[in-house]
Scaffold this motif. Sequence first.
Motif: not given
Length: 130
Positions: A64-91
């Motif tokens: 159960h813990r591993n399943r939740i961690k997989r779901l968290l990693r997948e949600a992070y992977r798909l939603e990180k784009q806007t955050l990543l672009h802002q971090l790159e922009k501001h250094g």
Amino acid sequence: MKLNGYHKKEKLKSRTQLEAIFATGKSFSVFPVKIFFLETDTSETAYIKAGVGVSARHFKKAVHRNRIKRLLREAYRLEKQTLLHQLEKHGKKIAIFLLYIDKEMPDYIVLREKMKDGFEKLQSRLAIQE
């Protein structure tokens, strides 16, 4: 390199960095996820270093813990784009740790929506929104 991946250089594995996040970093909750974050030095290779965790107290079975961690990693992977672009922009470079705090198994759609809300809140906390 693909932007949508969760590559080895993005994974938060350093014990000293993890301890620093919990000792001196800041945190906030977007239920059912608690996000711990810390701005890191600019010598890091990746703009975001991310780790995930689930309490063994609430989920006794590793499957159960591993399943939740997989779901968290997948949600992070798909939603990180806007955050990543802002971090790159501001250094800026950050280390984040995503902790699942609910006592029930998550629904992926809800988890992904909360991850998006959490990253918007993180951007405002880091003062990197436009």
